[in-house]
Enzyme design. Structure first.
Site, mmCIF file in Angstrom:
data_model
loop_
_atom_site.group_PDB
_atom_site.id
_atom_site.type_symbol
_atom_site.label_atom_id
_atom_site.label_comp_id
_atom_site.label_asym_id
_atom_site.label_seq_id
_atom_site.Cartn_x
_atom_site.Cartn_y
_atom_site.Cartn_z
ATOM 1 N N ALA A 83 0.815 -1.212 0.000
ATOM 2 C CA ALA A 83 0.000 0.000 0.000
ATOM 3 C C ALA A 83 0.849 1.263 0.000
ATOM 4 C CB ALA A 83 -0.917 0.002 1.222
ATOM 5 N N CYS A 84 0.301 2.298 -0.635
ATOM 6 C CA CYS A 84 0.923 3.622 -0.593
ATOM 7 C C CYS A 84 -0.199 4.654 -0.577
ATOM 8 C CB CYS A 84 1.874 3.840 -1.767
ATOM 9 S SG CYS A 84 1.109 3.940 -3.392
ATOM 10 N N GLY A 85 0.161 5.904 -0.661
ATOM 11 C CA GLY A 85 -0.842 6.961 -0.609
ATOM 12 C C GLY A 85 -1.820 6.913 -1.764
ATOM 13 N N THR B 179 4.510 2.005 1.696
ATOM 14 C CA THR B 179 5.549 2.974 1.361
ATOM 15 C C THR B 179 5.223 4.328 1.968
ATOM 16 O OG1 THR B 179 4.482 3.446 -0.754
ATOM 17 C CG2 THR B 179 6.252 1.799 -0.747
#
EC number: 2.7.1.200
Length: 94
Positions: free
Chosen positions: A8-10, A57
């Site tokens: 997962a990231c933004g 991240t």
């Protein structure tokens, strides 16, 4: 048994894609079958059923029960990548 990993990231695009590719290659080179799920950090709980590892991240200041959480920025920056790879392998092979 396939290991289910959330990456997962933004925005669920750039950095999570880089991290997901690195994890995929790492697992393939160690004969660990994986199912990778890419999402935004705020969507993690939607995909948690049966997950073995969460890699983000983006900074996440919480836990997800018993599911191990690793910070995947070394896959983007290259700094500390070997330590992160070893940590992931320890979790998935344990």
């Amino acid at each position: 048994m396939k290991r289910k990993i959330i990456v997962a990231c933004g925005g669920a695009v750039a950095t999570s894609t880089m991290a997901a590719e690195e994890i995929k290659e790492l697992c393939q080179s160690h004969n660990i079958p994986v199912e990778l799920i890419q999402c935004r950090v705020n969507e993690i709980e939607t995909y948690m059923d049966g997950v073995h590892l969460i890699c983000t991240t983006a900074r996440v200041d919480r836990s997800f029960g018993d599911i191990p959480l690793v910070h995947g920025m070394p896959f983007v920056s290259g700094v500390g990548i070997e330590a992160l790879q070893n940590k992931i392998l320890t979790i998935l092979q344990g």
